[in-house]
Design an enzyme around this catalytic site. Structure first.
Site, PDB file in Angstrom:
ATOM      1  N   ARG A 118       7.021  -5.700   3.183  1.00 33.50           N
ATOM      2  CA  ARG A 118       5.737  -6.299   2.863  1.00 33.50           C
ATOM      3  C   ARG A 118       5.588  -6.292   1.343  1.00 33.50           C
ATOM      4  NH1 ARG A 118      -0.317  -4.774   4.999  1.00 33.50           N
ATOM      5  NH2 ARG A 118       0.102  -2.750   4.021  1.00 33.50           N
ATOM      6  N   GLU A 135      -6.063 -12.447   6.617  1.00 38.74           N
ATOM      7  CA  GLU A 135      -6.897 -11.245   6.624  1.00 38.74           C
ATOM      8  C   GLU A 135      -8.188 -11.417   5.819  1.00 38.74           C
ATOM      9  OE1 GLU A 135      -4.599  -8.029   4.926  1.00 38.74           O
ATOM     10  OE2 GLU A 135      -3.462  -9.386   3.657  1.00 38.74           O
ATOM     11  N   HIS A 181       0.809  -1.220   0.000  1.00 40.01           N
ATOM     12  CA  HIS A 181       0.000   0.000   0.000  1.00 40.01           C
ATOM     13  C   HIS A 181       0.844   1.273   0.000  1.00 40.01           C
ATOM     14  CE1 HIS A 181      -3.646  -2.238   0.263  1.00 40.01           C
ATOM     15  NE2 HIS A 181      -3.321  -2.800   1.411  1.00 40.01           N
ATOM     16  N   ASP A 185      -9.185  -5.887   6.695  1.00 33.09           N
ATOM     17  CA  ASP A 185      -9.559  -6.681   5.524  1.00 33.09           C
ATOM     18  C   ASP A 185     -10.411  -7.885   5.900  1.00 33.09           C
ATOM     19  OD1 ASP A 185      -8.583  -5.394   3.178  1.00 33.09           O
ATOM     20  OD2 ASP A 185      -6.549  -5.859   3.809  1.00 33.09           O
TER      21      ASP A 185
END
Length: 269
Positions: free
Chosen positions: A76, A154, A51, A180
């Site tokens: 990540r 998630e 993100h 999520d």
């Protein structure tokens, strides 16, 4: 004199000492910002390629800035891309967090890309990561303890398959994504403790990790949330993002200044 790469990930020592590993989360594509945060007293850094506005070249420069401070950095991934996973590790990342892992097969594919044979199928050839070792053989013998491998649970599907996901050899931890998970269940996103649906998921994740010898990770947006989550059983907690800090401090400074100026104007009226 050349500095050897760590034999063991420093966060493992934090856990050996019974402490919670506190990290900073980098979403801004800037080695300068990443280095500035790394000079603080965190246990590790996380570079967010999912993100955050960070591409591979940004990530490499941020790794260099963070490592210059003496700290290590995990990454990540944007997705469960085994080619990118190996390339990021070759670039020198000290571990990976993979989003949206929904079943054992997906987890095994991700974890296998992180480890050399016989545990995994990672290909040898990381010119940057391997250059820290004196002998080629050390790359294979030391890499298992030098990196951390987290799969993100998630979604509702992942929760159903959580036991199978946790059983994959070579996995170090589960990183829980409550927002999520809530969205996948058709609920409004919930990120903290004190939501019945999420509270039950917290208990499931913590119990799962304890039974499988894994570490549980989760993002916290405040010291209060971090304390509560640590009491729940989480041992790997990013405290904030760089962008979050910028927004929070900027908002507070602006609000305080406007309030002070307003008080002066009223006093002078």
């Amino acid at each position: 004199m050349r500095t050897q790469r760590m034999v063991r990930h420093p966060v493992r020592k934090v856990w050996d000492e019974g402490r919670v590993a506190l990290t900073s989360w980098c979403s801004i594509p800037s080695p300068y910002t990443a280095e500035a945060l790394a000079l603080l007293d965190y246990d590790c850094m996380v570079i967010d390629m999912q993100h955050g506005m960070i591409d591979f070249s940004d990530m490499v420069r941020m790794l260099q800035g963070i490592e210059a401070s003496g700290l290590s950095a995990m990454v990540r991934l944007p997705w469960n891309d085994v080619g990118l996973a190996q390339k990021v590790l070759d670039a020198g990342a000290s571990g990976l967090i993979c989003p949206m892992v929904n079943n054992r097969e997906e987890c095994a594919r991700f974890v296998g890309a992180c480890h050399y044979p016989p545990l995994g199928y990672r290909s040898f050839g990381g010119l940057r990561s391997s250059s820290y070792y004196d002998e080629i053989g050390e790359v294979f013998t030391r890499s298992r303890e030098a990196i951390l491998v987290f799969a993100m649970i998630e979604t509702v599907e992942a929760m159903r398959n959580a036991e199978a996901i946790a059983s994959v050899p070579g996995l170090d931890g589960i990183f829980f994504g409550p927002a999520d998970l809530s969205a996948s269940a058709g609920r409004a996103p919930a990120v903290g403790v004190n939501d019945d649906f999420i509270d039950e998921a917290h208990r499931t994740i913590i119990d799962l990790c304890r039974r499988h010898g894994l570490k549980a990770g989760i993002n916290a947006m405040s010291p209060q949330a971090a304390t509560s989550l640590a009491e729940t059983g989480y041992e790997f907690i990013p405290l904030h993002s760089d962008l979050g800090l910028l927004r929070e401090l900027g908002t507070a400074t602006l609000r305080e200044t406007r309030a002070a100026l307003g008080s002066r104007s009223r006093a002078g009226a």
